[in-house]
Design an enzyme around this catalytic site. Structure first.
Site, PDB file in Angstrom:
ATOM      1  N   LYS A   1     -25.767   3.354   4.844  1.00  0.00           N
ATOM      2  CA  LYS A   1     -24.742   4.004   5.427  1.00  0.00           C
ATOM      3  C   LYS A   1     -23.119   4.593   4.444  1.00  0.00           C
ATOM      4  CE  LYS A   1     -24.355  -1.079   7.428  1.00  0.00           C
ATOM      5  NZ  LYS A   1     -24.063  -2.154   7.231  1.00  0.00           N
TER       6      LYS A   1
ATOM      7  N   GLN B   1     -20.660  -6.570   4.637  1.00  0.00           N
ATOM      8  CA  GLN B   1     -21.932  -6.585   4.821  1.00  0.00           C
ATOM      9  C   GLN B   1     -23.012  -8.392   4.958  1.00  0.00           C
ATOM     10  OE1 GLN B   1     -24.588  -4.347   4.962  1.00  0.00           O
ATOM     11  NE2 GLN B   1     -25.779  -5.688   6.061  1.00  0.00           N
TER      12      GLN B   1
ATOM     13  N   ASP C   1     -16.817  -3.090  12.433  1.00  0.00           N
ATOM     14  CA  ASP C   1     -18.553  -3.467  12.524  1.00  0.00           C
ATOM     15  C   ASP C   1     -17.559  -4.318  14.190  1.00  0.00           C
ATOM     16  OD1 ASP C   1     -20.596  -3.049  11.414  1.00  0.00           O
ATOM     17  OD2 ASP C   1     -19.837  -5.043   9.302  1.00  0.00           O
TER      18      ASP C   1
END
Ligand code: NAP
Length: 291
Positions: free
Chosen positions: A53, A97, A120
């Protein structure tokens, strides 16, 4: 003839589009969009995802920062970091994460993320907005799957789409998105309690597989000419590879691919689109507060 839904090539194309926009913004004297990531612990796969990322952020000209926290970080400390990121005006979006260490309540952490920075698309507010068809951040993997189908002009209207898996991050949102106006699929969602799975998957014009079991879907489960989207990612040991492993999916491509009209490869299918969707969401978050 089977054709590839080439996620790698599509991701490169979209990254170039994002990079062009960022160049225009910075040429106009504006700051670059900023994506941050929080990682707790040293799980190998998570560290690889976050590194990818970060790399992709730099490739499109974003600012990127990674907050690395130790495995022993308490839930309170993590929530305080999230509060800091929520309030930092220089950060447009951030991700935490997953998975988190077992002593931390994942949902509590997700709930603490500001919906305006939740690139997200995991917070209840964004999921609710998605279900209502309102403007929102769509979760990255389902968004990537939709982008891939759209960019390749796959016919979806009236098609029977079978989704295997009902997780909050893949199966459930992708089933919702593909049944909405625009895609107009008739969607069947399957899970571990589904009976006669094979009978259902064989009816699929579009089969989305997000089950998390290596090479679970075999040729006898797939209709001739189906479009197959393989979301699975598994590392298996492979002594012939320099890094000692290779990546396989939830579909047994060696026998399924020949039956498909279109299929996503693994690697190079859904994975690259997931990261790109995160970048698209970050650009969107940036524009909301800066343009
Ligand atoms: P997950 O949370 O483990 O969900 C798996 C789903 O499969 C569950 O809904 C489960 O049903 C269902 N299932 C399990 N066994 C089944 C069976 N025998 N028959 C039918 N359904 C069954 O997994 P996930 O997070 O959605 O991820 C799925 C896969 O995608 C994993 O390999 C993951 O690594 C990969 N992934 C890839 C990306 C990417 O960027 N490419 C992103 C995210 C995830 P129940 O609900 O009944 O348990």
């Amino acid at each position: 003839m089977t054709e590839l839904l080439d996620g790698k090539a599509t991701a490169l194309q979209i990254k170039e589009e994002i990079a062009n926009e960022v160049r225009q913004l910075t040429a106009a004297g504006k700051r670059a969009p900023h994506l941050a990531a929080v990682i707790v612990g040293t799980d190998g796969a998570s560290m690889t995802y976050v590194a990818n990322k970060e790399k992709s952020s730099h490739e499109v000209g974003f600012t990127s920062s990674v907050y690395r926290m130790s495995e022993s970080t308490t839930e309170k400390q993590l929530l305080e970091s999230i509060e800091f990121l929520n309030n930092d005006p220089d950060i447009d979006g951030f991700i935490v994460q997953l998975p988190l260490p077992k002593h931390i309540n994942e949902q509590k952490v997700i709930n603490a993320i500001s919906p305006d920075k939740d690139v997200d698309g995991f917070t209840p507010i964004n999921i609710g907005r998605m279900v209502l068809g309102e403007d929102c951040f769509v979760p990255a993997t389902p968004m990537g799957i939709c982008t891939l189908l759209q960019r390749y002009g796959i016919e979806t209207v009236g098609k029977h789409c079978v989704v295997i898996g009902r997780s909050n991050i893949v199966g459930t949102p992708v089933a919702n998105l593909l049944s909405r106006k625009g895609f107009d699929c008739t969607v069947t969602m399957c899970h571990s309690k589904t009976q006669n799975l094979k009978d259902i998957t064989r009816q699929a014009d579009i089969l989305v597989v997000a089950i998390g079991k290596p090479e679970f879907v075999t040729a006898d489960m797939v209709k001739e000419g189906a479009v197959v989207v393989d979301v699975g990612i598994h590392r298996v040991e492979d002594a012939t590879k320099k890094n000692g492993y290779r990546v396989i999916g939830d579909v047994k491509h060696s026998e399924v691919d020949a039956k498909c009209s279109w299929v996503t490869p693994v690697p190079g299918g859904v994975g690259p689109l997931t990261i790109v969707s995160l970048l698209q969401n970050t650009l969107k978050a940036y524009k909301k507060s800066n343009c």
